[in-house]
Design a protein around this motif. Structure first.
Motif, PDB file in Angstrom:
ATOM      1  N   LYS A 113       0.806  -1.223   0.000  1.00  0.00           N
ATOM      2  CA  LYS A 113       0.000   0.000   0.000  1.00  0.00           C
ATOM      3  C   LYS A 113       0.841   1.276   0.000  1.00  0.00           C
ATOM      4  N   HIS A 114       1.984   1.220   0.671  1.00  0.00           N
ATOM      5  CA  HIS A 114       2.806   2.423   0.879  1.00  0.00           C
ATOM      6  C   HIS A 114       4.217   2.155   0.376  1.00  0.00           C
ATOM      7  N   PHE A 115       4.699   3.004  -0.541  1.00  0.00           N
ATOM      8  CA  PHE A 115       6.037   2.858  -1.106  1.00  0.00           C
ATOM      9  C   PHE A 115       6.844   4.104  -0.790  1.00  0.00           C
ATOM     10  N   GLU A 116       8.036   3.911  -0.226  1.00  0.00           N
ATOM     11  CA  GLU A 116       8.938   5.016   0.085  1.00  0.00           C
ATOM     12  C   GLU A 116      10.191   4.923  -0.782  1.00  0.00           C
ATOM     13  N   LEU A 117      10.611   6.063  -1.317  1.00  0.00           N
ATOM     14  CA  LEU A 117      11.805   6.115  -2.170  1.00  0.00           C
ATOM     15  C   LEU A 117      12.775   7.178  -1.687  1.00  0.00           C
ATOM     16  N   LEU A 118      14.053   6.816  -1.627  1.00  0.00           N
ATOM     17  CA  LEU A 118      15.109   7.797  -1.407  1.00  0.00           C
ATOM     18  C   LEU A 118      15.479   8.384  -2.757  1.00  0.00           C
ATOM     19  N   ALA A 119      15.233   9.682  -2.935  1.00  0.00           N
ATOM     20  CA  ALA A 119      15.526  10.348  -4.200  1.00  0.00           C
ATOM     21  C   ALA A 119      16.514  11.487  -3.935  1.00  0.00           C
ATOM     22  N   SER A 120      16.243  12.658  -4.458  1.00  0.00           N
ATOM     23  CA  SER A 120      17.159  13.788  -4.296  1.00  0.00           C
ATOM     24  C   SER A 120      16.399  15.096  -4.482  1.00  0.00           C
ATOM     25  N   VAL A 121      16.849  16.127  -3.816  1.00  0.00           N
ATOM     26  CA  VAL A 121      16.266  17.444  -4.027  1.00  0.00           C
ATOM     27  C   VAL A 121      16.526  17.880  -5.478  1.00  0.00           C
ATOM     28  N   GLY A 122      15.573  18.572  -6.054  1.00  0.00           N
ATOM     29  CA  GLY A 122      15.766  19.118  -7.394  1.00  0.00           C
ATOM     30  C   GLY A 122      15.424  18.191  -8.532  1.00  0.00           C
ATOM     31  N   ILE A 123      14.923  16.996  -8.246  1.00  0.00           N
ATOM     32  CA  ILE A 123      14.619  16.070  -9.332  1.00  0.00           C
ATOM     33  C   ILE A 123      13.438  16.564 -10.160  1.00  0.00           C
ATOM     34  N   SER A 124      13.497  16.321 -11.457  1.00  0.00           N
ATOM     35  CA  SER A 124      12.432  16.729 -12.370  1.00  0.00           C
ATOM     36  C   SER A 124      12.587  15.967 -13.678  1.00  0.00           C
TER      37      SER A 124
END
Length: 226
Positions: A113-124
């Motif tokens: 039900k819930h997915f968490e991702l480590l990404a980065s500031v500024g992604i687009s």
């Protein structure tokens, strides 16, 4: 939000990395976790908790782990290459985008039900930066999977206690904290965050209420981790 004991089952991909290690450490201290399933290329040593299962997988082959994502309510993904500039663009896409999306797809199929991702500031998805654009494209594809809740963590510089990547990181780890006083207002999201705070936030966020897509940045990390 306080969940009933043994209500949450978590599957993790990337738990051996710096942020994943901190997130796992916090999960092991929480009392609301029924089961933690760790997927990786090799087992993590010195884990003796009875509610932890570890499985050696091939991150490039979803069939190697599709059975292990079953019966989980939450997925945490901190998978990613340490130094994107040191590998080819093709290999970066394979690990940071394709492997993550494959994992998320299997989680969705399994009823997570819930997915968490480590990404980065500024992604687009429209960024001129290959790194930020690739991460942005990944998030757009994750949104299309329509998880009940999708949490995207967007740190700027992750401050680790030890220098892992040579002189460049050594300088950054010394200089970045000094920028905190001038990173105000809309620039606060670019402040460096200690890896322990980020890991705690990713773990504790699963116990908070939430629906739909949420983007979490510097202020959120501290609010959640405390």
């Amino acid at each position: 939000m306080t969940l009933e004991s043994n209500q949450v089952s978590v599957v993790m991909l990337g738990a051996s990395g710096a942020v994943g290690t901190e997130a796992l450490h916090t999960l092991l201290q929480l009392k609301n976790i029924k089961q933690i399933t760790l997927l990786g290329r090799s087992p993590i040593s010195n884990i003796t908790a009875s509610n932890v299962q570890q499985h050696k997988i091939d991150i490039g082959d979803a069939s190697s782990y599709q059975n292990f994502v079953q019966n989980n309510t939450i997925a945490i993904c901190t998978l990613g290459v340490g130094q994107p500039s040191k590998i080819s663009k093709e290999d970066f896409i394979k690990i940071d985008k394709t492997a993550v999306l494959d994992f998320a797809t299997e989680c969705k199929k399994a009823g997570v039900k819930h997915f968490e991702l480590l990404a980065s500031v500024g992604i687009s998805s429209t960024s001129s930066s290959f790194y930020l654009r690739t991460k942005g494209e990944l998030v757009e594809e994750l949104k299309a999977l329509n998880f009940d809740r999708l949490s995207i963590f967007q740190p700027s510089m992750i401050l680790t206690p030890n220098n892992r990547y040579g002189i460049g990181q050594a300088i950054t780890l010394k200089v970045w904290p000094l920028l905190k006083p001038v990173l105000l207002g809309g620039l606060r999201k670019y402040r460096g965050v200690p890896v322990s705070i980020l890991g705690q936030a990713m773990a504790k966020n699963i116990l908070r209420d939430g629906k739909g897509h949420e983007t979490l940045q510097w202020d959120d990390f501290y609010a959640i981790s405390t």
